[in-house]
Design a protein around this motif. Structure first.
Motif, mmCIF file in Angstrom:
data_model
loop_
_atom_site.group_PDB
_atom_site.id
_atom_site.type_symbol
_atom_site.label_atom_id
_atom_site.label_comp_id
_atom_site.label_asym_id
_atom_site.label_seq_id
_atom_site.Cartn_x
_atom_site.Cartn_y
_atom_site.Cartn_z
ATOM 1 N N GLN A 1 -0.187 -3.430 7.120
ATOM 2 C CA GLN A 1 0.577 -2.525 7.963
ATOM 3 C C GLN A 1 0.030 -1.100 7.824
ATOM 4 N N LYS A 2 0.401 -0.236 8.771
ATOM 5 C CA LYS A 2 -0.150 1.103 8.837
ATOM 6 C C LYS A 2 0.778 2.133 8.194
ATOM 7 N N GLU B 1 -2.097 6.583 9.579
ATOM 8 C CA GLU B 1 -2.930 5.601 10.271
ATOM 9 C C GLU B 1 -2.367 5.199 11.629
ATOM 10 N N GLN B 2 -1.186 5.672 11.947
ATOM 11 C CA GLN B 2 -0.540 5.263 13.199
ATOM 12 C C GLN B 2 -1.066 6.027 14.404
ATOM 13 N N ARG C 1 0.871 -1.168 0.000
ATOM 14 C CA ARG C 1 0.000 0.000 0.000
ATOM 15 C C ARG C 1 0.911 1.222 0.000
#
Length: 230
Positions: A224-225, A229-230, A171
């Motif tokens: 995964q972020k 998004e974290q 992504r």
């Protein structure tokens, strides 16, 4: 608004830096990389005011009150830098301004790379505050952490795009960054309440005027972020 409260000391500047990001510009940070979406260095400050009569206060509102005395012509104030200033690069994920889309997802059965040229914009805004979330106006004559580089009227615009390749199982988004200088300062107040005071632990964080334009892909594996998004 976390990023807009960028420096602990003197007050909500209305300046913003618009950064529309180009392909040919520097990617990875020259300085320590910081996630601008989650960083809270400025608001973690715990400044203290100690008056000449020994009275000590750590309440942000009281620190603000002490610092605002510097606006008075009957009071003399001077700032000194504590320790060595630190330079970091703050990164932000941004949406593709051409399509209004977020991450490019290549998480299905597609066996091919996704390649796009995308552009984005992030408004870098900065001001000063006294810990917590209490803003105060910039006091003229007390250049805390500014180093003569920026003032209330500075703006800068950067434009362009960047090529991004998202491989199968990944992504990705465009991320833009700006180099910042972090400074901890003490302020000596002569005159005013109780005859004077010392304010310690004020933090400022400002964009560096000489900063290069920074744009890079933020690529992670599916599941995964990304930074945002974290």
């Amino acid at each position: 608004m976390r990023f807009a409260r960028m420096g602990v000391v003197a007050g909500a500047l209305t300046t913003a830096l618009a950064c529309t990001v180009p392909a040919a510009f520097a990617g990875e940070a020259e300085y320590t990389a910081v996630n601008g979406h989650t960083d809270n260095w400025v608001n973690e400050a715990t400044p203290t005011v100690v008056y000449q009569n020994g009275l000590t206060d750590t309440d942000p509102a009281r620190v603000k009150e002490a610092f605002e005395q510097c606006k008075s012509q009957s009071v003399s104030c001077a700032a000194t830098t504590v320790g060595t200033p630190e330079r970091v690069t703050k990164w932000f994920d941004v949406e593709n301004t051409g399509t209004g889309t977020g991450p490019l997802e290549n998480c299905g059965q597609n066996a091919s790379d996704i390649k796009e040229s995308i552009g984005g914009m992030h408004a870098f805004a900065w001001g000063w505050n006294v810990g917590g979330s209490i803003d105060i106006e910039l006091t003229k004559g007390v250049g805390i952490g500014v180093s003569g580089q920026y003032n209330e009227t500075n703006t800068e615009t950067k434009t362009g795009s960047i090529d991004i390749t998202v491989k199968p199982g990944q992504r990705g988004m465009l991320k833009v960054g700006h180099d910042m200088e972090r400074i901890v300062s003490d302020v000596t107040v002569q005159g005013g309440k109780f005859g004077g005071a010392k304010i310690s632990g004020l933090r400022t964080e400002i964009p560096l005027k000489e900063s290069v334009k920074r744009a890079a892909p933020d690529i992670v594996q599916c599941g995964q972020k990304l930074l945002v998004e974290q």
